[in-house]
Design an enzyme around this catalytic site. Structure first.
Site, PDB file in Angstrom:
ATOM      1  N   ASP A  41       0.686  -1.367   0.021  1.00  0.00           N
ATOM      2  CA  ASP A  41       0.101   0.042  -0.066  1.00  0.00           C
ATOM      3  C   ASP A  41       0.852   1.516   0.089  1.00  0.00           C
ATOM      4  OD1 ASP A  41      -1.978  -1.657   2.499  1.00  0.00           O
ATOM      5  OD2 ASP A  41      -2.390  -1.686  -0.009  1.00  0.00           O
ATOM      6  N   GLU A 215     -10.794   1.379  -3.933  1.00  0.00           N
ATOM      7  CA  GLU A 215     -10.349   1.521  -2.661  1.00  0.00           C
ATOM      8  C   GLU A 215      -8.833   2.672  -2.861  1.00  0.00           C
ATOM      9  OE1 GLU A 215      -9.964  -2.119  -0.663  1.00  0.00           O
ATOM     10  OE2 GLU A 215      -8.137  -2.801  -2.000  1.00  0.00           O
TER      11      GLU A 215
HETATM   12  C1  6LW Z   1      -5.724  -1.821   2.115  1.00  0.00           C
HETATM   13  C2  6LW Z   1      -6.416  -1.771   0.822  1.00  0.00           C
HETATM   14  C3  6LW Z   1      -5.748  -2.879   0.187  1.00  0.00           C
HETATM   15  O1  6LW Z   1      -6.376  -0.893   3.071  1.00  0.00           O
HETATM   16  O2  6LW Z   1      -5.655  -3.617   1.301  1.00  0.00           O
HETATM   17  O3  6LW Z   1      -4.217  -3.510  -1.603  1.00  0.00           O
HETATM   18  C4  6LW Z   1      -5.898  -3.190   2.642  1.00  0.00           C
HETATM   19  N1  6LW Z   1      -5.255  -2.974  -1.030  1.00  0.00           N
HETATM   20  O4  6LW Z   1      -6.301  -0.570   0.106  1.00  0.00           O
HETATM   21  C5  6LW Z   1      -4.590  -3.494   3.386  1.00  0.00           C
HETATM   22  O5  6LW Z   1      -3.561  -3.669   2.835  1.00  0.00           O
END
Ligand code: 6LW
Length: 546
Positions: A41, A215
């Site tokens: 991330d 996200e």
């Molecule tokens: C993070 C989300 C994700 O908050 O996994 O790869 C979660 N994306 O964006 C935890 O790494």
């Protein structure tokens, strides 16, 4: 005589400069990942000629590593966003809970580090907070809680040209639903009061009607457009980077018809990098943009044992156009042309630690916040002493383990322990750890040397032999997803006791989780009181040729 001087003169003006240029010129390429090991991330920001990058860290402490670079390729550790035990309650925190998806930004002399603190024991398991610092070396503030009443993750900040600041995050789906549905919302924030202003505005849900897990939102202003970059598809094989844009910060946002702008979802395991997604962009020069993102290097062709690492990808972003990622290739490349920036030599992670310092190097990490009496570097120079505490590896505690992230596809790990165990529950040695349900310990106790595997709730002894010496060296050689265990009693020779152990137990595919695998030193009295301790003289972790 004259001819010889002429020859020398010719050599000096014609040959030498090219050689000297070669020996001093920086290599024209770099190799991905730029930050190997479980550093997922990534987010990035630029402050003048300096770049700062942060990663998730979950239940590990210290947390939220902050990196510094001047050339986007060579990164040195700057600080940890979470570096004090009273910033967050790590005790009892589930594996893969904790610090999720930080997003570093800088504005008017202040570094901001919004992220999600995840603790599924809370009524709402996701609390979105901001840490701040005026110096990237820290200290970082205590958390300001921005949201703790909605189920959303992955906050980031955007500073608009009119002086307003905005808070973006993943948010429960509004007005639609399908498996994995959620949305991206934006809301003004007052960073003086750390309070949200007004109401949230819905600005995205992913590039497809059925998009899952939109996200990691990041917003950029370029050529009078607001560009919204997100991750979607979930942080596995279908992970992707998508983009939309609007002339108005609150939308409506037009999804790019060329989405996803980056994914390896169709490459499956034919490519050395999988799970590519969760990106952030940075402008390195007037017309030079770069992207960092997470990805995984499957070992043994399919096993994600190293976790999600940080990668660097070139971007072509022409005026008024949509960005083109890895132009001409459309994939994250193993070897990539370096950015057009002055080379920044930084100290690489040392492969050997003789514990000569009075402080542990930043590569050493604890599982949750360590007991204050866990270790000492001051008892005997050139060694670390671990006091045996009752906490245990197979419990959601802070065991007596100090580890580093596995960061090589092939590596050799060695340490030397001196330990006079007084009972069979007192043990010490080397551990390879993924979670309380997936680890292998290679230990001495009062009578034996043994290798014990924990797989879910099952503990299996894989090797045991009478103790030959209270001082022993331990060696583990990892070849992709195979691990070979050897040891050498004091005055003895190396003996391989377990060959080609199947390390898929440490993979995300078998043991789940958001982090990677750690290797480290360990001691425990396993639930009983103890005044005993173990001393380690060194720890070496070096790459082996691929
Ligand atoms: C993070 C989300 C994700 O908050 O996994 O790869 C979660 N994306 O964006 C935890 O790494």
């Amino acid at each position: 005589m004259g001819f010889k001087y002429l020859l020398c003169f010719f050599y000096v003006i014609a040959i030498l400069p090219s050689k000297s240029l070669t020996c001093f010129s920086q290599s024209a390429t770099f190799t991905n990942p730029i930050i190997p090991g479980a550093y997922p991330d990534p987010s990035i920001c630029r402050v003048g000629d300096d770049y700062y990058l942060s990663n998730s860290s979950f239940e590990y402490f210290p947390g939220l590593p902050i990196w510094h670079s001047k050339d986007l390729v060579h990164w040195e550790h700057a600080s940890f966003g979470i570096h004090r035990k009273n910033q967050f309650k790590f005790e009892g925190l589930a594996s893969s809970a904790g610090a999720w998806a930080s997003s570093i930004s800088h504005h008017n002399g202040v570094f901001y580090l919004p992220f999600t603190w995840v603790d599924w024991r809370m009524k709402v398991g996701f609390k979105n907070v901001i840490l701040t610092a005026t110096d990237p070396a820290g200290p970082w503030s205590d958390p300001s809680i921005i949201t703790d009443t909605i189920w959303g993750i992955d906050p980031s900040l955007f500073f608009d040209e009119d002086g307003k600041a905005y808070w973006l995050m993943n948010h429960p789906a509004v007005g639609f639903s399908h498996p994995g549905a959620s949305s991206i919302m934006i809301q003004e924030i007052d960073l003086k009061t750390m309070k949200l202003v007004g109401n949230p505005s819905f600005i995205g849900r992913g590039a497809m009607l059925s998009s899952q897990y939109p996200e990691g939102p990041k917003l950029f202003k370029k050529d009078n457009f607001y560009y919204l970059v997100i991750a979607e598809g979930g942080t596995g094989q279908f992970h992707a980077v998508t983009i939309s844009r609007s002339k108005n910060i609150l939308g409506p946002y037009e999804s790019y018809e060329g989405n996803p702008i980056l994914t390896h979802r169709s490459l499956a395991y034919t490519h050395p990098f999988i799970n590519i997604g969760h990106a952030d962009f940075v402008q390195a020069a007037k017309d030079e943009w770069w992207m960092v993102c997470l990805g995984s290097r499957p070992l043994g062709a399919k096993d994600n044992i190293l976790g999600r690492e940080t990668f660097l990808v070139p971007v072509k972003w022409d005026k008024g156009e949509w960005p083109v990622i890895s132009p001409g290739y459309g994939q994250v490349r193993q070897v990539e042309k370096i950015p057009n920036l002055k080379n920044h030599q930084v100290a690489s992670i040392p492969t050997r630690d003789d514990f000569d310092s009075t402080r542990l190097s930043y590569v050493w990490t604890f599982i949750r916040t360590p007991n204050a009496n866990l270790y000492s570097l001051l008892e005997k120079k050139g060694s670390i002493k671990i006091n045996l505490l009752p906490t245990q590896l197979n419990k959601v505690e802070s065991p007596g383990f100090i580890g580093q992230r596995l960061r090589f596809r092939n590596g050799e790990m060695t340490t030397k322990a001196t330990f006079k165990s007084k009972s069979k529950n007192e043990e010490a040695g080397m551990v390879i750890y993924k979670s309380e349900k997936a680890f292998v310990k290679f230990v001495l106790n009062n009578k034996q040397i043994k290798i014990v595997q924990q797989k879910d709730s099952l503990e299996t002894t894989l090797y045991t032999a009478p103790l030959l010496s209270t001082t022993s060296e331990f060696k583990v050689i990892q070849r992709e997803n195979k691990f070979t265990f050897s040891y050498r009693p004091e005055g003895g020779s190396w003996t391989t006791v377990l060959d080609s152990y199947d390390g898929r137990i440490f993979s995300v595919e078998q043991s789940g989780g958001f982090m990677g695998t750690f290797v480290g030193v360990y001691g425990s009295s396993q639930g009983a009181p103890s005044k005993n301790s173990v001393t380690f003289d060194y720890f070496e972790y070096k790459p082996l040729e691929d």
